[in-house]
Design a protein around this motif. Sequence first.
Motif, short mmCIF file in Angstrom:
data_model
loop_
_atom_site.label_atom_id
_atom_site.label_comp_id
_atom_site.label_asym_id
_atom_site.label_seq_id
_atom_site.Cartn_x
_atom_site.Cartn_y
_atom_site.Cartn_z
N LEU A 31 27.67 28.28 87.46
CA LEU A 31 28.30 27.31 88.36
C LEU A 31 28.64 26.01 87.66
N ALA A 32 27.91 25.69 86.59
CA ALA A 32 28.15 24.43 85.87
C ALA A 32 29.21 24.58 84.78
N SER A 33 29.58 25.81 84.46
CA SER A 33 30.51 26.04 83.36
C SER A 33 31.96 25.76 83.76
N ARG A 34 32.71 25.13 82.89
CA ARG A 34 34.13 24.88 83.13
C ARG A 34 34.97 26.12 82.84
N PHE A 35 34.42 27.06 82.11
CA PHE A 35 35.20 28.23 81.70
C PHE A 35 35.08 29.39 82.68
N THR A 36 33.97 29.48 83.41
CA THR A 36 33.83 30.57 84.37
C THR A 36 34.53 30.28 85.69
N ALA A 37 34.70 29.00 86.02
CA ALA A 37 35.35 28.65 87.29
C ALA A 37 36.75 29.25 87.42
N PRO A 38 37.61 29.17 86.41
CA PRO A 38 38.93 29.80 86.56
C PRO A 38 38.87 31.31 86.73
N GLU A 39 37.82 31.94 86.22
CA GLU A 39 37.72 33.40 86.32
C GLU A 39 37.53 33.84 87.77
N TRP A 40 36.60 33.17 88.50
CA TRP A 40 36.42 33.56 89.89
C TRP A 40 37.52 32.97 90.77
N ALA A 41 38.05 31.79 90.39
CA ALA A 41 39.09 31.15 91.20
C ALA A 41 40.37 31.97 91.21
N ALA A 42 40.67 32.62 90.08
CA ALA A 42 41.89 33.45 90.03
C ALA A 42 41.79 34.62 91.00
N ARG A 43 40.61 35.22 91.12
CA ARG A 43 40.44 36.33 92.06
C ARG A 43 40.39 35.82 93.49
N PHE A 44 39.79 34.66 93.70
CA PHE A 44 39.73 34.07 95.04
C PHE A 44 41.13 33.83 95.57
N ALA A 45 42.05 33.44 94.70
CA ALA A 45 43.42 33.17 95.13
C ALA A 45 44.10 34.42 95.66
N GLN A 46 43.66 35.59 95.19
CA GLN A 46 44.25 36.85 95.64
C GLN A 46 43.69 37.31 96.99
N ASP A 47 42.52 36.80 97.36
CA ASP A 47 41.85 37.27 98.58
C ASP A 47 41.01 36.13 99.15
N ALA A 48 41.70 35.09 99.60
CA ALA A 48 41.01 33.86 100.02
C ALA A 48 40.10 34.08 101.22
N THR A 49 40.41 35.05 102.07
CA THR A 49 39.58 35.30 103.25
C THR A 49 38.54 36.40 103.01
N SER A 50 38.50 36.93 101.80
CA SER A 50 37.56 38.00 101.42
C SER A 50 37.74 39.26 102.27
N THR A 51 38.93 39.46 102.77
CA THR A 51 39.21 40.63 103.59
C THR A 51 39.01 41.92 102.80
N HIS A 52 39.40 41.90 101.53
CA HIS A 52 39.33 43.10 100.69
C HIS A 52 38.15 43.07 99.72
N ASP A 53 37.32 42.04 99.82
CA ASP A 53 36.12 41.92 98.99
C ASP A 53 36.45 42.03 97.50
N LEU A 54 37.51 41.33 97.09
CA LEU A 54 37.93 41.38 95.68
C LEU A 54 37.02 40.56 94.77
N LEU A 55 36.36 39.55 95.33
CA LEU A 55 35.43 38.72 94.56
C LEU A 55 34.03 38.94 95.12
N ILE A 56 33.14 39.47 94.28
CA ILE A 56 31.78 39.77 94.72
C ILE A 56 30.79 38.93 93.91
N PRO A 57 30.26 37.85 94.48
CA PRO A 57 29.24 37.07 93.77
C PRO A 57 27.91 37.82 93.78
N VAL A 58 27.23 37.83 92.64
CA VAL A 58 25.93 38.48 92.51
C VAL A 58 24.96 37.45 91.95
N ARG A 59 24.00 37.03 92.77
CA ARG A 59 23.07 35.98 92.33
C ARG A 59 21.91 36.58 91.54
N VAL A 60 21.72 36.10 90.31
CA VAL A 60 20.64 36.60 89.46
C VAL A 60 19.59 35.52 89.16
#
Length: 230
Positions: A71-100
């Motif tokens: 969450l603090a990295s500047r480089f990982t934010a664009p990776e999840w943000a690009a997928r979020f833009a494709q499915d902003a409402t999570s209707t198709h579950d294209l972005l799956i956060p996994v907390r470790v």
Amino acid sequence: MTDASDGKRDFFVSFNQADRAWAAWIAWTLEEAGYSVFFQDWDFKGNFVLEMDRAHTQSRRTIAVLSPDYLASRFTAPEWAARFAQDATSTHDLLIPVRVRSCEREGLLAQIVYVDLLGCDEATAKRRLLDRVRSIRAKPDEPPLFPGKPGHAAVLDQPPFPGPLRAVARWLGRALIGGGIAAAVVGALLTWWLSGPSDIKADCGVAAGGKITVGRDLRIECPPAPVGRH
């Protein structure tokens, strides 16, 4: 593992280098279950930025491995943000956060339901991950308790895994409670025994020597001691 007919893979695993071990386990578990995965340690070569773009554009969904470092990295934010833009409402579950690791999500990412692997054993972690990617309902195996009964609340999920710390705490609680009851019982028995009348009996002429035995009553059967003998 082979790419689909359209050249796309099922998942792209996005992670921070601090969580590389978790990312590798997730990628391996998904491919073992039959999914195809882009994982940088196995697939990237040449220009890293171009490979990252290829992994995103040629995969259908993204696994975001959540941790404070991610969450603090500047480089990982664009990776999840690009997928979020494709499915902003999570209707198709294209972005799956996994907390470790324990972390607090903020902003748009906080609105997406995540898979929680924190504190799980391997079997539980695998089940949770695969149930989510397969869109399996998280319905518990046991029915909930009837909420109308006093002192009970509805069970919303399966009971947590009884790890070693929980087992030790439960055993210690039982030992303390059992020890208190045992001490009270022993104390009551000692009080009753000491407060009762003494009926110690001994054989004639033996009690003085310190060998008290259960036998005849001295007052009835033993003759009086001779005069001058003590």
